[in-house]
Design a protein around this motif. Structure first.
Motif, PDB file in Angstrom:
ATOM      1  N   ARG A 174      -1.155  -6.273  -2.305  1.00 55.35           N
ATOM      2  CA  ARG A 174      -1.093  -7.391  -1.382  1.00 55.35           C
ATOM      3  C   ARG A 174      -0.395  -8.584  -2.016  1.00 55.35           C
ATOM      4  O   ARG A 174      -0.855  -9.129  -3.012  1.00 55.35           O
ATOM      5  CB  ARG A 174      -2.507  -7.772  -0.924  1.00 55.35           C
ATOM      6  CG  ARG A 174      -3.185  -6.650  -0.149  1.00 55.35           C
ATOM      7  CD  ARG A 174      -4.643  -6.955   0.130  1.00 55.35           C
ATOM      8  NE  ARG A 174      -5.281  -5.847   0.864  1.00 55.35           N
ATOM      9  CZ  ARG A 174      -6.584  -5.735   1.061  1.00 55.35           C
ATOM     10  NH1 ARG A 174      -7.398  -6.665   0.583  1.00 55.35           N
ATOM     11  NH2 ARG A 174      -7.066  -4.706   1.726  1.00 55.35           N
ATOM     12  N   SER A 228       0.685 -10.489   3.845  1.00 53.36           N
ATOM     13  CA  SER A 228      -0.265  -9.378   3.785  1.00 53.36           C
ATOM     14  C   SER A 228      -1.505  -9.809   4.555  1.00 53.36           C
ATOM     15  O   SER A 228      -2.117 -10.833   4.246  1.00 53.36           O
ATOM     16  CB  SER A 228      -0.630  -9.051   2.333  1.00 53.36           C
ATOM     17  OG  SER A 228       0.499  -8.592   1.617  1.00 53.36           O
ATOM     18  N   GLN A 251      -4.508  -8.999   4.736  1.00 50.00           N
ATOM     19  CA  GLN A 251      -5.811  -9.100   4.095  1.00 50.00           C
ATOM     20  C   GLN A 251      -5.698  -9.714   2.700  1.00 50.00           C
ATOM     21  O   GLN A 251      -6.475  -9.403   1.811  1.00 50.00           O
ATOM     22  CB  GLN A 251      -6.467  -7.714   4.042  1.00 50.00           C
ATOM     23  CG  GLN A 251      -6.843  -7.196   5.429  1.00 50.00           C
ATOM     24  CD  GLN A 251      -7.304  -5.756   5.422  1.00 50.00           C
ATOM     25  OE1 GLN A 251      -6.510  -4.825   5.468  1.00 50.00           O
ATOM     26  NE2 GLN A 251      -8.604  -5.554   5.352  1.00 50.00           N
ATOM     27  N   TYR A 252      -4.753 -10.610   2.541  1.00 50.46           N
ATOM     28  CA  TYR A 252      -4.542 -11.242   1.237  1.00 50.46           C
ATOM     29  C   TYR A 252      -5.622 -12.270   0.922  1.00 50.46           C
ATOM     30  O   TYR A 252      -6.071 -12.393  -0.210  1.00 50.46           O
ATOM     31  CB  TYR A 252      -3.175 -11.925   1.212  1.00 50.46           C
ATOM     32  CG  TYR A 252      -2.862 -12.595  -0.104  1.00 50.46           C
ATOM     33  CD1 TYR A 252      -2.457 -11.833  -1.197  1.00 50.46           C
ATOM     34  CD2 TYR A 252      -2.992 -13.971  -0.266  1.00 50.46           C
ATOM     35  CE1 TYR A 252      -2.181 -12.432  -2.416  1.00 50.46           C
ATOM     36  CE2 TYR A 252      -2.715 -14.578  -1.476  1.00 50.46           C
ATOM     37  CZ  TYR A 252      -2.311 -13.797  -2.555  1.00 50.46           C
ATOM     38  OH  TYR A 252      -2.046 -14.395  -3.756  1.00 50.46           O
TER      39      TYR A 252
END
Length: 347
Positions: A64, A103, A105-106
């Protein structure tokens, strides 16, 4: 088409209907929203998101990347402080317009139910298949990523579409993700160091702090991890973070049973992964993330990570409260298996 004839032990597949894509989010009913609204007494609002460029770097997850902002362009010209007189000589306007590569879900995030599946024998044939909550199938319902060839863009060969057809994050966005949040403050009991939290520890805090968790509530866990991330100011120390903050013990079956029996609609935490990784599970076939397996795969119970909870937790403690209105819809992005979120608590 019947997707499954047998479901995982301890799961609720089918309980909300054969084609359900919300799982325990179904418990965020109108009455549950009203319960949250009734907790609003002062109209004070707390932002529960980290800046979305934190933690910084790629220490937490090498897949990520941090978000990258850029100006939108037309004919190779970036539109940042762009004088509109270039398009119309009579214009006095100046335009700035941007885009982001991100990203999903960073940083502060929700997991969609398409985020974690498992290999499970859904039809009793003796052959496990890759499936997700409610038996939705990898490949068909959650397509594989298209193969990429040199010179091609992100959509792969021929511009093939990418994204989950079922269980994607936009289902939560449409639902709204609003209801009553219940704060459990691990920092107040264990400090900021690494602490493994099983049912015993959780139950002791619920009792000592007089916290009642009811069906449909969203459980909000302050571990202190995100506070450590914030202090690092975009330069995370992986070794220090590994020793920071409480984590749930996903291998504690008593804890998993409590999650099932409690009827909570979601778990929202300020740490990375919510649970200890890798878990202390053993065996030839096992889940490395048993809490994810139990919640996302079996129960359809979404998990949230890397929220920022210190200010809210301290205010609640000072006012001898632990409940609040929580509003946390993800992006309405069809096909996505996770999403950044800017949760808002109102007290």
């Amino acid at each position: 088409m019947t997707r499954w004839t047998q479901r995982p032990e301890g799961s609720n597949w089918g309980d909300f209907g054969p084609d359900d894509q919300l799982g325990r989010v179904n418990l965020l009913t109108q009455e549950q929203v009203l319960k949250g609204v009734r907790e609003v007494r002062e109209g004070k609002v707390f932002c529960l998101s980290l800046p979305l460029d934190l933690p910084g770097g790629m220490v937490l997850n090498p897949r990520r990347k941090p978000p990258r902002l850029a100006a939108t362009e037309r004919d190779g010209v970036p539109y940042m402080n762009f004088p509109m007189e270039n398009l119309d000589a009579a214009s006095i306007d100046v335009l700035s317009d941007d885009q982001v590569t991100l990203s999903l879900q960073y940083s502060t995030q929700w997991d969609a139910l398409a985020h974690i599946g498992a290999q499970f024998d859904v039809d009793g044939s003796g052959t496990p298949r890759k499936v997700y909550y409610n038996g939705y199938q990898a490949g068909a319902d959650i397509p594989d990523a298209p193969e990429r060839h040199e010179g091609e863009g992100c959509c792969g060969h021929g511009g093939a579409a990418f994204g989950a057809k079922k269980l994607s994050i936009d289902n939560f966005a449409v639902k709204g993700m609003q209801g009553r949040g219940v704060m459990v403050d691990f920092v107040r009991h264990f400090g900021h160091g690494r602490t493994l939290i099983g049912y015993k520890e959780l139950a002791a805090i619920l009792e000592s702090d007089g916290i009642e968790v009811e069906k449909g509530d969203m459980l909000v866990l302050r571990t202190g991890f995100a506070e450590t991330v914030l202090e690092m100011a975009g330069k995370p120390d992986g070794d220090k973070l590994h020793e920071s903050g409480a984590v749930l013990d996903g291998a504690d079956t008593q804890l998993l049973n409590w999650i099932t029996e409690s009827g909570i609609a979601a778990i929202c935490a300020d740490n990375y992964a919510v649970e200890a990784y890798p878990a202390r599970t053993e065996g030839a076939k096992k889940s490395l993330l048993p809490l994810h397996h139990h919640c996302l795969f079996k129960l359809g119970l979404p998990l949230a990570e890397l929220w920022y909870l210190r200010d809210l937790a301290e205010w609640l403690h000072a006012h001898q409260r632990n409940r609040f209105l929580l509003t946390a819809p993800p992006l309405r992005l069809p096909g996505a298996v996770g999403s950044p979120v800017t949760p808002i608590a109102t007290v």
